[in-house]
Design a protein around this motif. Sequence first.
Motif, PDB file in Angstrom:
ATOM      1  N   ILE A  92      -6.229  -0.336  -1.419  1.00 41.89           N
ATOM      2  CA  ILE A  92      -5.587  -1.537  -1.407  1.00 41.89           C
ATOM      3  C   ILE A  92      -6.619  -2.679  -1.092  1.00 41.89           C
ATOM      4  CG2 ILE A  92      -3.912  -3.536  -0.743  1.00 41.89           C
ATOM      5  CD1 ILE A  92      -3.361  -2.660  -2.725  1.00 41.89           C
ATOM      6  N   LYS A 148       1.190   3.666  -3.021  1.00 40.61           N
ATOM      7  CA  LYS A 148       0.127   4.398  -3.450  1.00 40.61           C
ATOM      8  C   LYS A 148       0.014   6.129  -4.134  1.00 40.61           C
ATOM      9  CE  LYS A 148      -1.611   7.481   0.735  1.00 40.61           C
ATOM     10  NZ  LYS A 148      -1.094   8.130   2.436  1.00 40.61           N
ATOM     11  N   ASP A 206      -7.567  -0.082   1.925  1.00 40.28           N
ATOM     12  CA  ASP A 206      -8.120   1.294   1.659  1.00 40.28           C
ATOM     13  C   ASP A 206      -9.043   0.267   2.630  1.00 40.28           C
ATOM     14  OD1 ASP A 206      -6.578   3.364   1.000  1.00 40.28           O
ATOM     15  OD2 ASP A 206      -5.676   1.205   0.112  1.00 40.28           O
ATOM     16  N   ARG A 228       0.648  -1.142   0.174  1.00 44.20           N
ATOM     17  CA  ARG A 228      -0.385   0.143  -0.305  1.00 44.20           C
ATOM     18  C   ARG A 228       0.644   1.156  -0.231  1.00 44.20           C
ATOM     19  NH1 ARG A 228      -2.696   2.737   4.423  1.00 44.20           N
ATOM     20  NH2 ARG A 228      -4.332   3.782   3.785  1.00 44.20           N
TER      21      ARG A 228
END
Length: 329
Positions: free
Chosen positions: A188, A182, A210, A178
Motif C-alpha cells: 500500500i 497483507k 509500505d 494494509r
Amino acid sequence: MTLPPLADIVARAHVVALPLTTRFRGVDVREALLIDGPEGWTEFSPFTEYDDAEAATWLAAALDFGWHPQPAPVRTEIPVNATMPAVPASAVADVLARFDGCRTTKVKVAERGQTLADDVARVRAVRTAMGPEGRIRLDANGAWNVDEAEHAIHALAAFDLEYVEQPCATVDELAEVRRRVKYMGIPIAADESVRKAADPLAVARAGAADLLVIKAQPLGGVRRALDLVAEAGLPAVVSSALDTSIGLSMGLALAGALPSLDYDCGLGTASLLAADVVADPLRPRSGTLPVGRVEPDAALLARHAAPAPRRDWWLARLERCHALLTARE
C-alpha cells in the motif's frame, strides 16, 4: 528561506494554458504560472480548486527551485512509469503508445461515475498490452472505503499488482486496508495522506503504508521532500501533478537526489499534454527522463499564454500566497 519581493516574481512570471490529450482530473486544459528565476525556470501550478493555504506551499517550492541551488544529484537518469487515465479499455493501447519504453503503468481507478467492472476492464487491457513482464500499479485517489478497497484489490490482484496507491482517504483506513490485504502480498502506497496532511509523517508512524508517493511542489520543494523521506524511513516514488516540463524538471531534481530509488517514478506525465512550453518536452524515451533544468521556448510561451482574465487570476493567487508565506516567516 528569504522570499524574493513580489514585484520581482511578477516581472518574471508567465501564465500558460496547455491542452491535454485526454481529460484528466476533470480538466481538459492545464494552467501553470512559470517564473524565470535567477537559478533557472520554475513552476507554480497548484490545481485551481486548492485553497491559498495549500497553494502557498507550492509557491515555496517554486521559489526555492528558482532562487536557490538544488541538492546535487546522485543519478543522471530516472526510470518513469506510464500514466493511464480512467479511459475505456478500448483506449488503453493509444495512451500507452505515448510513453516510449515504459515498463510500468500507473492505472487510475475508482473514477467517479464508473464501476469496478470498468476498472477491471482497464487494468486487464493494460496487462494485455504490457505483457507478463510489465508492472502495474493502481491509484484510487482515496475514493474507496475500507470494504470497497478490500473488494476491489481482491478483484484486481489477478493482474499482478506492484502496489495500490491511496486506496482510502484517511491514515486509519489505510492501516486497516494494509492489514486486510497483507496476505495478498500487495503493498500500500500513501500519496494524499502525505502531501495534503498537517502531519505528513503520520502515515509512517501508524504503519499505514509500505511506501510513500512524494511530489516536490506540494511538499514545499526538493529539500523539504528529501527530509521527509529520510525521517519517514520508507521507500519513495517521486510523482508529478500534471506539470509542464518546467515543473517536471523539479520532480526530476528530487528523484535524482534521493539516496535510493527502488521504483519507477511518475514523472512521465508530459505525455498527457497536447502541447508544452519547451521545444523538446520531457516525455519518456526508452522509459527514462534526464535529470537537469530545462528552459521554455519563447515562441511556445507566447503561443500558449493564458487569456488575460486567467493571467490576472493567477497573479492575484500568487500575491495572496506570497503574503501567506511572508506571514509564516
